[in-house]
Every structure is written in structure tokens, then in C-alpha cells.
Design an enzyme around this catalytic site. Structure first.
Site, PDB file in Angstrom:
ATOM      1  N   GLY A   1       0.776  -1.239   0.000  1.00 56.73           N
ATOM      2  CA  GLY A   1       0.000   0.000   0.000  1.00 56.73           C
ATOM      3  C   GLY A   1       0.802   1.281   0.000  1.00 56.73           C
ATOM      4  N   SER A   2       2.076   1.219  -0.423  1.00 59.55           N
ATOM      5  CA  SER A   2       2.854   2.465  -0.395  1.00 59.55           C
ATOM      6  C   SER A   2       2.353   3.456  -1.443  1.00 59.55           C
ATOM      7  CB  SER A   2       4.343   2.183  -0.580  1.00 59.55           C
ATOM      8  OG  SER A   2       4.627   1.767  -1.897  1.00 59.55           O
ATOM      9  N   ASN A   3       1.826   2.968  -2.558  1.00 59.02           N
ATOM     10  CA  ASN A   3       1.253   3.903  -3.543  1.00 59.02           C
ATOM     11  C   ASN A   3      -0.040   4.520  -3.025  1.00 59.02           C
ATOM     12  OD1 ASN A   3       2.746   4.173  -6.208  1.00 59.02           O
ATOM     13  ND2 ASN A   3       2.857   1.970  -5.847  1.00 59.02           N
TER      14      ASN A   3
ATOM     15  N   LEU B   1      -3.194  -7.379  -8.083  1.00 58.59           N
ATOM     16  CA  LEU B   1      -2.549  -8.359  -8.961  1.00 58.59           C
ATOM     17  C   LEU B   1      -3.525  -9.189  -9.785  1.00 58.59           C
ATOM     18  CD1 LEU B   1       0.279  -9.600  -6.568  1.00 58.59           C
ATOM     19  CD2 LEU B   1       0.402  -7.878  -8.370  1.00 58.59           C
ATOM     20  N   LYS B   2      -4.810  -9.054  -9.527  1.00 58.29           N
ATOM     21  CA  LYS B   2      -5.787  -9.867 -10.264  1.00 58.29           C
ATOM     22  C   LYS B   2      -6.409  -9.046 -11.380  1.00 58.29           C
ATOM     23  CE  LYS B   2      -7.023 -12.650  -6.262  1.00 58.29           C
ATOM     24  NZ  LYS B   2      -6.844 -13.968  -6.874  1.00 58.29           N
TER      25      LYS B   2
ATOM     26  N   ASN C   1      -3.795   1.986 -13.696  1.00 56.24           N
ATOM     27  CA  ASN C   1      -2.927   1.056 -12.972  1.00 56.24           C
ATOM     28  C   ASN C   1      -1.511   1.610 -13.005  1.00 56.24           C
ATOM     29  OD1 ASN C   1      -2.037  -1.501 -11.785  1.00 56.24           O
ATOM     30  ND2 ASN C   1      -1.144  -1.950 -13.795  1.00 56.24           N
TER      31      ASN C   1
ATOM     32  N   HIS D   1       2.435   0.446 -12.983  1.00 59.41           N
ATOM     33  CA  HIS D   1       3.257  -0.735 -13.251  1.00 59.41           C
ATOM     34  C   HIS D   1       4.731  -0.341 -13.083  1.00 59.41           C
ATOM     35  CE1 HIS D   1       4.237  -4.629 -15.030  1.00 59.41           C
ATOM     36  NE2 HIS D   1       5.197  -4.008 -15.684  1.00 59.41           N
TER      37      HIS D   1
ATOM     38  N   GLU E   1       7.202   5.881  -8.808  1.00 57.61           N
ATOM     39  CA  GLU E   1       5.756   5.606  -8.794  1.00 57.61           C
ATOM     40  C   GLU E   1       5.041   6.551  -7.842  1.00 57.61           C
ATOM     41  OE1 GLU E   1       4.510   1.502  -8.295  1.00 57.61           O
ATOM     42  OE2 GLU E   1       6.511   0.833  -8.846  1.00 57.61           O
TER      43      GLU E   1
HETATM   44  C1  GRF Z   1       4.066  -1.332  -7.213  1.00 58.40           C
HETATM   45  O1  GRF Z   1       5.395  -1.568  -7.601  1.00 58.40           O
HETATM   46  C2  GRF Z   1       3.172  -1.251  -8.437  1.00 58.40           C
HETATM   47  O2  GRF Z   1       3.829  -0.776  -9.559  1.00 58.40           O
HETATM   48  C3  GRF Z   1       2.799  -2.673  -8.661  1.00 58.40           C
HETATM   49  O3  GRF Z   1       2.677  -3.232  -7.380  1.00 58.40           O
HETATM   50  C4  GRF Z   1       3.467  -2.490  -6.456  1.00 58.40           C
HETATM   51  C5  GRF Z   1       2.553  -2.048  -5.366  1.00 58.40           C
HETATM   52  O4  GRF Z   1       3.250  -1.502  -4.289  1.00 58.40           O
HETATM   53  N1  GRF Z   1       1.624  -2.767  -9.491  1.00 58.40           N
HETATM   54  P1  GRF Z   1       2.438  -0.845  -3.095  1.00 58.40           P
HETATM   55  O5  GRF Z   1       1.467  -1.883  -2.566  1.00 58.40           O
HETATM   56  O6  GRF Z   1       1.732   0.356  -3.610  1.00 58.40           O
HETATM   57  O7  GRF Z   1       3.487  -0.493  -2.080  1.00 58.40           O
END
Ligand code: GRF
Length: 193
Positions: free
Chosen positions: A5-7, A76-77, A93, A95, A165
Site C-alpha cells: 500500500g505504499s502507492n 494483482l488480479k 494502474n 506498473h 511511482e
Molecule cells: C508497485 O510496484 C506497483 O507498480 C505494482 O505493485 C506495487 C505495489 O506496491 N503494481 P504498493 O502496494 O503500492 O506499495
């Protein structure tokens, strides 16, 4: 989202008071996802999808919270096709590579960075793209490039890409809020460390 969940955290910080958009719902397919704790810390509703293939359940939750933009961050799904159809052009999304290279089914986590290193590429980066019915195929909205440095392993490269990201995803969401829908952004070249 599925995990850390860092994003989501980056989004929650960027979309604080006074921002033109806010996070109204954190949806996960895993009840142990760190992302749900992060949402709770920011007083954002978190919910777990008991069956992530249940499109009606997705749609009911998204409508209940009046979601305008669906952000996949580490999910991831595949999103059920009925959900993609209903929110077409409004699902993004992030990536951890420069799509269209190093994407597609099975390309996630360290596998992505290991493939980049094995290819001998001199740079990698982050991509935000629209989501359609196929993994990592939708139109690219924004990319940030980072160097692959001598001595990199997957972990070091992953950390550099993840920082990119955390800047790129909020930038895309803020631009979408301003325009009323996701829009392409100019490419970013992250400065060398
Ligand atoms: C990130 O590297 C994103 O690009 C990928 O999954 C990871 C998620 O990281 N799709 P987080 O859960 O947001 O830390």
C-alpha cells in the site's frame, strides 16, 4: 490493492485537505493488506472483496461510494470485465517498468526488475496506464524513467522505481481531477542520484 500500500499512502498524502480529489474507498482482495491499515490511519473507508471475481459486488461498492476514478496500485488480479466496461477510461494502474516492455501476465514484483536487469537495459521506470481487459495493455498515460545503475539488484532497482511511482501516480490522479478524466502527461526523467 493486494498488499503493502505504499502507492495508496502516496495518494493519501497528495490528496489531503484542499486537494481537488480525495480517496473515498480502499478496496482490497486481502483482509491482511497493509493498504487497509494505511486507509484507516487516514480515516478512509477500507473494504475487503470476499470474491474479487464478483463484478456485481465491485459495482455495488463503487457506486455506494460514488467512485469516479478507480486506481489499481499493486492489485494483482484481473478486474472483472463488467467493471472495466462500466468504468472504461476511468481505471488506471501503476506498473513498475516502462511498458510495453516488461509487462503482461505474471510480470509483477521482483520478476519485473529481474527481467529488466537480465535484459541489460540501461533504464527502467514507472508507467501509469488505462486498464482494459488484458493485463498491462491499456493506453499509456504517463511514464517516469529511472536509470539502471551498476551494481543494481532487483531490490535496489525496485526501490528506485517505487519512488518514481510515488510521484507519478498522484500526478496522474491530480491531472485527472483537473480534467474530469484521466489524461496523458509528459514523460518524466528522474534526475540521477
Ligand atoms: C508497485 O510496484 C506497483 O507498480 C505494482 O505493485 C506495487 C505495489 O506496491 N503494481 P504498493 O502496494 O503500492 O506499495
Amino acid at each position: 490493492m493486494s498488499g503493502r500500500g505504499s502507492n495508496l499512502e502516496a495518494l493519501l498524502r497528495a490528496l489531503g485537505p484542499g486537494a481537488p480529489a480525495r480517496v473515498v474507498l480502499a478496496l482490497s482482495n486481502r483482509s491482511d493488506a497493509g493498504a487497509l491499515d494505511r486507509a484507516a490511519q487516514h480515516a478512509v473507508q477500507g473494504e475487503v472483496l470476499p470474491d474479487p471475481s464478483d463484478a456485481a459486488d465491485w459495482l455495488a461498492r463503487l457506486e455506494r461510494h460514488r467512485v469516479d476514478l478507480l486506481v489499481l496500485a499493486g492489485y494483482l488480479k484481473l478486474v472483472p470485465p463488467e467493471v472495466v466496461a462500466r468504468y472504461r477510461g476511468r481505471i488506471v494502474n501503476v506498473h513498475p517498468a516502462l511498458l510495453p516492455a516488461f509487462g503482461g501476465k505474471g510480470m509483477y514484483g521482483h520478476r519485473v526488475h529481474e527481467a529488466v536487469l537480465a535484459s541489460g537495459a540501461r533504464e527502467s521506470g514507472a508507467t501509469v496506464h488505462l486498464v482494459d481487459e488484458v493485463y498491462d495493455r491499456g493506453a499509456i498515460l504517463a511514464q517516469a524513467r529511472v536509470p539502471v545503475l551498476p551494481g543494481d539488484d532487483a531490490e535496489r532497482l525496485a526501490a528506485r522505481v517505487l519512488e518514481a511511482e510515488h510521484r507519478l501516480l498522484p500526478a496522474v490522479v491530480l491531472a485527472a481531477a483537473a480534467a474530469g478524466h484521466p489524461v496523458p502527461l509528459p514523460e518524466v526523467v528522474e534526475s540521477q542520484p
